[in-house]
Design a protein around this motif. Structure first.
Motif, PDB file in Angstrom:
ATOM      1  N   LEU A 115     -16.368  11.273  -3.006  1.00 52.60           N
ATOM      2  CA  LEU A 115     -15.945  11.354  -1.542  1.00 52.60           C
ATOM      3  C   LEU A 115     -15.164  10.348  -1.200  1.00 52.60           C
ATOM      4  CD1 LEU A 115     -19.271  12.854   0.215  1.00 52.60           C
ATOM      5  CD2 LEU A 115     -16.995  14.161  -0.480  1.00 52.60           C
ATOM      6  N   LEU A 116     -14.139  10.296  -0.633  1.00 51.30           N
ATOM      7  CA  LEU A 116     -13.319   9.499   0.081  1.00 51.30           C
ATOM      8  C   LEU A 116     -13.056   9.370   1.409  1.00 51.30           C
ATOM      9  CD1 LEU A 116     -10.463   9.854  -2.848  1.00 51.30           C
ATOM     10  CD2 LEU A 116     -12.166   8.444  -2.971  1.00 51.30           C
ATOM     11  N   ALA A 117     -12.869   8.097   2.138  1.00 56.14           N
ATOM     12  CA  ALA A 117     -12.517   8.081   3.501  1.00 56.14           C
ATOM     13  C   ALA A 117     -11.374   6.970   3.524  1.00 56.14           C
ATOM     14  CB  ALA A 117     -13.632   7.479   4.460  1.00 56.14           C
ATOM     15  N   ASN A 118     -10.205   7.580   3.790  1.00 51.77           N
ATOM     16  CA  ASN A 118      -8.976   6.969   4.000  1.00 51.77           C
ATOM     17  C   ASN A 118      -8.559   6.107   2.660  1.00 51.77           C
ATOM     18  OD1 ASN A 118      -8.721   7.512   6.577  1.00 51.77           O
ATOM     19  ND2 ASN A 118     -10.187   6.090   7.252  1.00 51.77           N
ATOM     20  N   GLY A 119      -8.834   6.815   1.484  1.00 53.78           N
ATOM     21  CA  GLY A 119      -8.679   6.187   0.281  1.00 53.78           C
ATOM     22  C   GLY A 119      -9.752   5.152  -0.586  1.00 53.78           C
ATOM     23  N   ALA A 120     -10.764   4.962   0.445  1.00 57.33           N
ATOM     24  CA  ALA A 120     -11.905   4.308  -0.082  1.00 57.33           C
ATOM     25  C   ALA A 120     -13.114   5.104  -0.707  1.00 57.33           C
ATOM     26  CB  ALA A 120     -12.259   3.270   0.798  1.00 57.33           C
ATOM     27  N   ASN A 121     -13.640   4.691  -1.597  1.00 56.79           N
ATOM     28  CA  ASN A 121     -15.055   5.501  -1.901  1.00 56.79           C
ATOM     29  C   ASN A 121     -16.005   5.252  -0.871  1.00 56.79           C
ATOM     30  OD1 ASN A 121     -13.699   5.876  -4.189  1.00 56.79           O
ATOM     31  ND2 ASN A 121     -14.898   4.716  -5.516  1.00 56.79           N
ATOM     32  N   ASN A 170     -12.522  12.145   4.380  1.00 53.69           N
ATOM     33  CA  ASN A 170     -11.260  13.052   4.828  1.00 53.69           C
ATOM     34  C   ASN A 170     -10.561  13.378   3.231  1.00 53.69           C
ATOM     35  OD1 ASN A 170     -10.058  10.970   4.007  1.00 53.69           O
ATOM     36  ND2 ASN A 170      -9.240  10.262   5.947  1.00 53.69           N
ATOM     37  N   ALA A 171     -11.179  13.299   2.078  1.00 52.16           N
ATOM     38  CA  ALA A 171     -10.693  13.490   0.972  1.00 52.16           C
ATOM     39  C   ALA A 171     -11.699  13.683  -0.019  1.00 52.16           C
ATOM     40  CB  ALA A 171      -9.496  12.878   0.450  1.00 52.16           C
ATOM     41  N   ALA A 172     -11.526  14.063  -1.193  1.00 54.78           N
ATOM     42  CA  ALA A 172     -12.249  14.015  -2.218  1.00 54.78           C
ATOM     43  C   ALA A 172     -11.468  13.800  -3.766  1.00 54.78           C
ATOM     44  CB  ALA A 172     -13.443  15.085  -2.661  1.00 54.78           C
TER      45      ALA A 172
END
Length: 206
Positions: A115-121, A170-172
């Motif tokens: 899982l990623l939040a604003n490009g960070a793990n 917000n991304a994975a």
């Protein structure tokens, strides 16, 4: 006188018979065996036979070769998560890999997942589910393979019960089995409680 004439007659006849016999022997009255042998040899069929032409070996028919396949890698895949039924604090979804390459490829086993939040793990862990377990599947160009995902939205331990239980992604990013390239895609399903644990099955044909 008459006896002398008879004696002379017998003598002449004897001389004549003797002369005829000598002439027959000289002229070869009896056929020669060599001429008979020659005649017999010329009339006998020849024992020499013409050999049959040898047949050419026929080559075996060509065997069609199956198309070669390679492992699916990040460069030939796209990824997304499709949400399914939700209930009793549990979420169920499918991780979908699509072959965007030009040739078939194979998948065996489990995906890596982050899982990623604003490009960070952010905190993520995966737990392997054996239903279904690993099996090799071939994914044709444009076809898909899926893996089952499951997680909880119920806080546990010291997670907040009044706000997000964990940082919200917000991304994975997913990684194909035995590959290292991350395939990123949007995550719109809220926080994953339980320290970000996601249960995941092996890939199977869609």
């Amino acid at each position: 006188m008459s006896r002398r004439l008879i004696a002379c007659g017998f003598l002449g006849l004897a001389l004549l018979v003797s002369a005829c016999g000598a002439k027959q022997a000289a002229t070869g009255g009896t056929p020669s065996t060599s001429k008979q042998a020659a005649s017999s040899s010329s009339s006998a069929p020849s024992s020499t036979s013409t050999p049959a032409p040898s047949s050419l070996a026929t080559p075996p028919p060509a065997v069609a070769q199956a198309p070669q396949t390679t492992k699916c890698v990040g460069d030939s895949l796209s990824a997304k998560v499709d949400m399914e039924d939700a209930g009793a604090g549990q979420r169920h979804a499918k991780l979908v890999f699509t072959n965007i390459g030009a040739a078939p490829c194979t998948l065996t086993g489990y995906s890596g997942f982050q899982l990623l939040a604003n490009g960070a793990n952010i905190t993520t862990s995966t737990k392997r589910d054996l239903d279904p377990g690993p099996t090799t599947i071939t994914v044709a160009p444009g076809a898909t393979a899926v893996a089952n995902l499951g997680w909880t939205v119920v806080p546990s331990g010291d997670e907040s019960v009044t706000g997000p239980c964990e940082p919200e992604a917000n991304a994975a990013a997913a990684i194909a089995p035995d590959d290292t390239k991350q395939i990123e895609f949007p995550w719109t399903f809220g926080p994953v409680c339980g320290a970000g644990e996601i249960t995941m099955s092996a890939f199977y044909a869609a």
